[in-house]
Design a protein around this motif. Sequence first.
Motif, PDB file in Angstrom:
ATOM      1  N   GLN A 146       0.942  -1.474   0.270  1.00 42.68           N
ATOM      2  CA  GLN A 146       0.013   0.085   0.077  1.00 42.68           C
ATOM      3  C   GLN A 146       0.495   0.592  -0.168  1.00 42.68           C
ATOM      4  O   GLN A 146       0.464   2.633  -0.295  1.00 42.68           O
ATOM      5  CB  GLN A 146      -0.649  -0.126   1.204  1.00 42.68           C
ATOM      6  CG  GLN A 146      -1.941  -1.588   1.234  1.00 42.68           C
ATOM      7  CD  GLN A 146      -3.058  -1.134  -0.187  1.00 42.68           C
ATOM      8  OE1 GLN A 146      -3.755   0.021  -0.256  1.00 42.68           O
ATOM      9  NE2 GLN A 146      -2.733  -2.399  -0.517  1.00 42.68           N
ATOM     10  N   GLU A 147       2.211   1.011   0.047  1.00 49.61           N
ATOM     11  CA  GLU A 147       3.192   2.194   0.282  1.00 49.61           C
ATOM     12  C   GLU A 147       3.374   2.553  -1.879  1.00 49.61           C
ATOM     13  O   GLU A 147       3.906   3.661  -1.569  1.00 49.61           O
ATOM     14  CB  GLU A 147       4.234   1.997   1.146  1.00 49.61           C
ATOM     15  CG  GLU A 147       4.180   1.316   2.557  1.00 49.61           C
ATOM     16  CD  GLU A 147       3.338   3.386   3.123  1.00 49.61           C
ATOM     17  OE1 GLU A 147       3.818   4.201   3.240  1.00 49.61           O
ATOM     18  OE2 GLU A 147       2.116   2.937   4.054  1.00 49.61           O
ATOM     19  N   LYS A 148       2.664   1.317  -2.471  1.00 53.34           N
ATOM     20  CA  LYS A 148       3.523   2.248  -3.579  1.00 53.34           C
ATOM     21  C   LYS A 148       2.736   2.381  -4.555  1.00 53.34           C
ATOM     22  O   LYS A 148       1.205   2.196  -4.219  1.00 53.34           O
ATOM     23  CB  LYS A 148       4.628   0.861  -4.314  1.00 53.34           C
ATOM     24  CG  LYS A 148       5.987   0.850  -3.284  1.00 53.34           C
ATOM     25  CD  LYS A 148       6.482  -0.457  -3.637  1.00 53.34           C
ATOM     26  CE  LYS A 148       7.535  -1.139  -3.083  1.00 53.34           C
ATOM     27  NZ  LYS A 148       8.730  -1.973  -3.659  1.00 53.34           N
ATOM     28  N   GLU A 149       2.924   2.465  -5.713  1.00 59.94           N
ATOM     29  CA  GLU A 149       2.488   2.669  -6.463  1.00 59.94           C
ATOM     30  C   GLU A 149       1.296   1.992  -6.985  1.00 59.94           C
ATOM     31  O   GLU A 149       2.076   0.868  -7.404  1.00 59.94           O
ATOM     32  CB  GLU A 149       2.580   4.394  -8.155  1.00 59.94           C
ATOM     33  CG  GLU A 149       1.687   4.445  -8.525  1.00 59.94           C
ATOM     34  CD  GLU A 149       1.628   5.666  -9.773  1.00 59.94           C
ATOM     35  OE1 GLU A 149       0.709   5.713 -10.385  1.00 59.94           O
ATOM     36  OE2 GLU A 149       2.868   6.200  -9.552  1.00 59.94           O
ATOM     37  N   ILE A 150       0.002   1.315  -7.210  1.00 57.83           N
ATOM     38  CA  ILE A 150      -0.830   0.874  -7.698  1.00 57.83           C
ATOM     39  C   ILE A 150      -1.604   0.683  -8.789  1.00 57.83           C
ATOM     40  O   ILE A 150      -2.896   2.052  -9.139  1.00 57.83           O
ATOM     41  CB  ILE A 150      -1.967   0.513  -6.647  1.00 57.83           C
ATOM     42  CG1 ILE A 150      -0.885  -0.084  -5.385  1.00 57.83           C
ATOM     43  CG2 ILE A 150      -2.846  -1.004  -7.383  1.00 57.83           C
ATOM     44  CD1 ILE A 150      -1.873  -0.466  -4.320  1.00 57.83           C
ATOM     45  N   ALA A 151      -1.807  -0.011 -10.151  1.00 54.88           N
ATOM     46  CA  ALA A 151      -2.594   0.294 -11.352  1.00 54.88           C
ATOM     47  C   ALA A 151      -3.047  -0.947 -11.693  1.00 54.88           C
ATOM     48  O   ALA A 151      -2.486  -1.264 -12.409  1.00 54.88           O
ATOM     49  CB  ALA A 151      -1.708   0.796 -11.922  1.00 54.88           C
ATOM     50  N   ILE A 152      -3.954  -1.215 -10.566  1.00 50.72           N
ATOM     51  CA  ILE A 152      -4.723  -2.540 -11.956  1.00 50.72           C
ATOM     52  C   ILE A 152      -6.162  -2.632 -12.464  1.00 50.72           C
ATOM     53  O   ILE A 152      -6.990  -1.976 -11.637  1.00 50.72           O
ATOM     54  CB  ILE A 152      -4.679  -3.283 -10.210  1.00 50.72           C
ATOM     55  CG1 ILE A 152      -3.623  -3.776  -8.885  1.00 50.72           C
ATOM     56  CG2 ILE A 152      -5.447  -4.677 -10.470  1.00 50.72           C
ATOM     57  CD1 ILE A 152      -2.551  -4.167  -9.928  1.00 50.72           C
ATOM     58  N   ASN A 153      -6.102  -3.544 -13.502  1.00 50.48           N
ATOM     59  CA  ASN A 153      -7.039  -3.308 -14.955  1.00 50.48           C
ATOM     60  C   ASN A 153      -7.171  -4.461 -14.632  1.00 50.48           C
ATOM     61  O   ASN A 153      -6.967  -4.763 -15.383  1.00 50.48           O
ATOM     62  CB  ASN A 153      -6.799  -2.725 -15.637  1.00 50.48           C
ATOM     63  CG  ASN A 153      -7.569  -2.129 -16.645  1.00 50.48           C
ATOM     64  OD1 ASN A 153      -9.052  -2.130 -16.268  1.00 50.48           O
ATOM     65  ND2 ASN A 153      -7.273  -2.091 -18.007  1.00 50.48           N
TER      66      ASN A 153
END
Length: 312
Positions: A115-122
């Motif tokens: 959760q501390e890093k960027e997340i881009a889930i599609n």
Amino acid sequence: MNTLYFKYAVEVERLGSITQAADNLYMAQPNLSKAIKELEDSLGISIFKRTSKGVLPTVKGAEFLKYAKNILAQMDKIEALNISDESGKQNINISIPHGSYIAKGLTSFVAELDQEKEIAINIKETNSMEAISNIIYDKFDLGIIRYQCIYENYFLNYLAEKDFCYDLIWEYEYLAVMSKNHPLASSKDVQYGELSKFMEITHGDISVPYITGSDTKKIKDPSPLKKRIYVYERCSQFDLLSHIPTTFMWVSPIPQDLLDRYNLIQRKCFVPNHQCKDVLIYPKGYKFTPLDKKLIDKLYEAKNEVAFREYN
């Protein structure tokens, strides 16, 4: 040579219609026709021919389109260089079928992301043909397709034609899921003839390569059922099943916690041609990232949770 025209040509091939491709590309049909003509003039070949079935590639056009797709894919990778593993961005693009155990595996995967890093889930829940199309045209990396085993040759030939690789996730038999208040809920030996008296919920977006809609219906739908509700995602199906106790649905095995949430049970019931496969697909040459591998592990964990249970 304008590579934007490559995208235009690929879209025309995908839809088999210049008019529909123009709509998808938000441009006027005459402008798209002009762009295709300019591309053909620059190449010195005819890419498409008009037939009674729509616009189809010529022999040389099909060869060009194969190269064009590879070029567009490479351009996408160049544009994505700023989203490298070193950036720490957690990025996944995947299409999945309407399968509850698959959705549970994805949920488990997302829950363990940093959760501390960027997340881009599609994540796109859709049918098998669109899952394939999403990888070819829409920058998706992975897909899971679902098909009845009687259609396997159609799908494997289509995947080979598109230069895809595939790995089997699971082969299983459809179960009948219904409310615990369903008239057949207490029966330990559900017969297909008994189910035919009730209302079936089914997904309305099933598609098979190389087979027309009428031919598909003849193969997959031998029953005389006249009471059906067509849905296109899973949430509606669970609400319908739990609130209308005379409905049922053919599904892949569902995790127990979801059955308990909606007050449902699932039963074995022999029906011809109800063996199915869920298959992971990806482009030939694709290199799995550590994040991809973690996702796949979670999918297999979710599969194992339902695969090793006994079903009545």
